[in-house]
Every structure is written in structure tokens, then in C-alpha cells.
Design an enzyme around this catalytic site. Structure first.
Site, PDB file in Angstrom:
ATOM      1  N   ASP A 135     -62.412  75.717  35.669  1.00 11.27           N
ATOM      2  CA  ASP A 135     -63.563  75.332  36.488  1.00 11.27           C
ATOM      3  C   ASP A 135     -64.003  76.427  37.434  1.00 11.27           C
ATOM      4  OD1 ASP A 135     -62.014  74.934  39.147  1.00 11.27           O
ATOM      5  OD2 ASP A 135     -60.943  73.652  37.738  1.00 11.27           O
TER       6      ASP A 135
ATOM      7  N   GLU B 294     -58.175  81.540  30.377  1.00  9.37           N
ATOM      8  CA  GLU B 294     -58.352  80.103  30.104  1.00  9.37           C
ATOM      9  C   GLU B 294     -58.455  79.913  28.598  1.00  9.37           C
ATOM     10  OE1 GLU B 294     -58.873  76.413  29.526  1.00  9.37           O
ATOM     11  OE2 GLU B 294     -58.773  76.887  31.669  1.00  9.37           O
TER      12      GLU B 294
ATOM     13  N   ASP C 251     -52.796  77.167  36.870  1.00 10.31           N
ATOM     14  CA  ASP C 251     -53.464  75.883  37.094  1.00 10.31           C
ATOM     15  C   ASP C 251     -53.657  75.248  35.731  1.00 10.31           C
ATOM     16  OD1 ASP C 251     -54.894  73.732  37.975  1.00 10.31           O
ATOM     17  OD2 ASP C 251     -56.760  74.834  38.249  1.00 10.31           O
TER      18      ASP C 251
ATOM     19  N   THR D 116     -52.828  71.866  32.838  1.00  6.59           N
ATOM     20  CA  THR D 116     -52.585  70.432  32.714  1.00  6.59           C
ATOM     21  C   THR D 116     -51.073  70.198  32.772  1.00  6.59           C
ATOM     22  OG1 THR D 116     -52.565  70.663  30.310  1.00  6.59           O
ATOM     23  CG2 THR D 116     -54.661  70.065  31.333  1.00  6.59           C
TER      24      THR D 116
END
Length: 287
Positions: free
Chosen positions: A87, A107, A158, A160
Site C-alpha cells: 500500500d 512486494e 510488512d 500477511t
């Protein structure tokens, strides 16, 4: 999603629901289901596989603590590796520190980045175009395996929870390579779940990190939409003194970095206090 409510699916026996004003995006990437909607109270909300990842209303808590705590504790971080955080919120907070000359963000799911840029622009802000940022769509495991020795001062993960796409970021191989690519005072932080509900995550991850780092602990942040009380942020480092710095030192560094007065949750006092863990959390850390 329903016409009026969305129910989170993290736990089968306890949850939360959000009033929905409109659905903004829904996509199935190669890795997960992604949904973004506008809510009555929390602003825009992103879910991955039915689990809340971020809301505009309280994202500052998690993002500030995940970025400012390690950078200000280190005190001289120039190169930062961010894994996950599609994000853009962690990247934006990292780049608030003028001493950072390089921030690499890896990412795995390019759809998360694309949809965040389009539907959650306030969270990433101008970080996407900052010349110090190198945003890579790729596998964080592969990246740390190939990165040179001692190439980063701080690593921020960061991800899940350790299921599905995030599982490989909690392995021996990953932490071994993280230790190798960190500099002499380097450290890694990562989310370790809500210990009231996910104590195994904190305990097992901390024990695994302890194989490769001399100092392993955790600190806490109270994120309203992460159900179950305190969220733990795991810490593994090479210099144990970094987690026991006095308030005055952290405040001085924040002032010099231009962070003082810009935050809504983090403060020098909160920073220091976050490492003083309630017993129900502390008991899950290595002795």
C-alpha cells in the site's frame, strides 16, 4: 461483500464488520483475493483474502510504529529494505527520514501496488515517485537470498500472517539471509500478529529469529482494526542497546530527522514504552 456490510474472516469464532458505502475494487491476483471498499467510519479499507490489511482511519498507528521505531532506534540508517507493504504507507514513513538514501521495497503482488495507487492514494502519497525509492514487484525471499552481505541497515517486513503467500517470510532460510545482509548494528522488524489470539505466531517466529540474531524481542502497537488488543511487532537485532535508549535520545533524533510533530500515534515516550511488554505477551519471547 454484502450491500451494506462486510464481515472479516480472520477467525471462525470472532470477528468484526464494516458498514460499506460502496465497493471500489475487487480483483483476484495470482496470489490472493483483493478488495477495497469505502466504509461508513474507517474511510477506505483493503482486505486480502477477506482479512483487513489497512484502513484510512487507523493506518497511522501501524505504519508509524513499523517505520519510525526501527529507524530512530538505529539512529543512522541509510539503507532500508521493505518487504511487502504494497500500500506504500511504510515506504512513505521511511522516506520521511532524510538520512535514508536508499529504500528498496519488494512486494510480491503487483496488483496490490496498482490498486493502492489508484484507490488508496493518501496512504502512499509521494513515496512512489521519490528518487530514493526502488519499488520492485518480486519475491522478497529471492531478493534477500541474492542481496550482498551487509547491504542494509534496517529491514522492515510488512507481510500477511504466516499462511499462504506470507508463509515463506517466517522461515529459517529467510532470517538467515536477513542476518547476513544487515550491517553490524542492523535490525529487522516484522508483524507478529495479535498475541491475545495468535500467541503461537509470536512464540514460533521469535524462536526462529533467535537462531540468527543475538537480540530478539518485540514491541507493541494498539491498532483498532486488528482485532484482539495489542499487535506485536517482532524485533531481531545485532545490538541489544537499541531497544533500551532513553526518551531524551529518541526525542533528539526525532527532532533532528524532522519527525517530531508529524505523528499521530508514535512519540518518544510511546516508542520507549512499547518495549515494556505485558506479561501475557512477554512470556512468549525466548528467555
Amino acid at each position: 461483500m454484502t450491500d451494506m456490510w462486510v464481515n472479516e474472516t480472520l477467525y471462525p469464532f470472532w470477528g468484526q464488520r464494516f458498514g460499506v458505502t460502496r465497493e471500489l475494487a475487487r480483483a483476484k491476483s495470482a496470489f490472493q483475493d483483493i478488495a477495497i471498499f469505502e466504509s461508513e467510519f474507517h474511510g477506505r479499507v483493503m482486505l486480502l483474502d477477506g482479512i483487513v490489511q489497512i484502513t484510512e482511519r487507523d493506518e497511522f498507528v501501524y505504519q508509524e510504529m513499523l517505520a519510525h521505531v526501527p529507524l530512530l532506534a538505529h539512529g543512522d540508517a541509510k539503507s532500508v529494505l521493505i518487504i511487502g507493504a504494497g500500500d506504500g504507507g511504510v515506504l512513505r514513513r521511511v522516506l520521511m527520514h532524510p538520512g535514508v538514501t536508499k529504500a528498496v521495497m519488494v512486494e510480491i503482488d503487483g496488483e496490490v501496488i496498482r490498486l493502492s495507487k489508484e484507490f488508496l492514494p493518501k496512504i502512499g502519497g509521494d513515496a512512489w515517485t521519490d528518487p530514493r525509492a526502488d519499488v520492485i514487484v518480486g519475491d522478497g525471499i529471492d531478493y534477500v537470498r541474492k542481496a550482498p552481505d551487509a547491504s542494509f541497515d534496517v529491514i522492515i517486513v510488512d507481510s500477511t500472517d504466516p499462511i499462504g503467500v506470507g508463509e515463506v517470510l517466517f522461515t529459517d532460510d529467510f532470517y538467515s539471509n536477513c542476518a547476513r545482509i544487515l550491517t553490524g548494528r542492523g535490525l529487522i522488524v516484522n508483524q507478529c500478529g495479535v498475541p491475545f489470539m495468535q500467541a503461537d505466531e509470536l512464540r514460533e517466529t521469535s524462536a526462529r529469529r533467535r537462531k540468527f540474531f543475538p537480540h530478539v524481542t518485540a514491541y507493541v502497537a494498539a491498532v483498532p482494526t486488528y482485532v484482539g488488543g495489542y499487535m506485536t511487532l517482532g524485533w531481531a537485532g545485532k545490538d541489544p542497546s537499541l531497544t533500551t535508549l532513553p526518551v531524551a535520545t529518541i526525542a533528539e533524533r526525532a527532532q533532528a530527522a524532522g519527525i517530531a510533530g508529524t505523528t499521530e500515534y508514535w512519540s518518544p515516550q510511546v516508542h520507549v514504552a512499547a518495549f515494556w511488554l505485558p506479561p501475557y505477551i512477554a512470556r512468549h519471547l525466548p528467555g
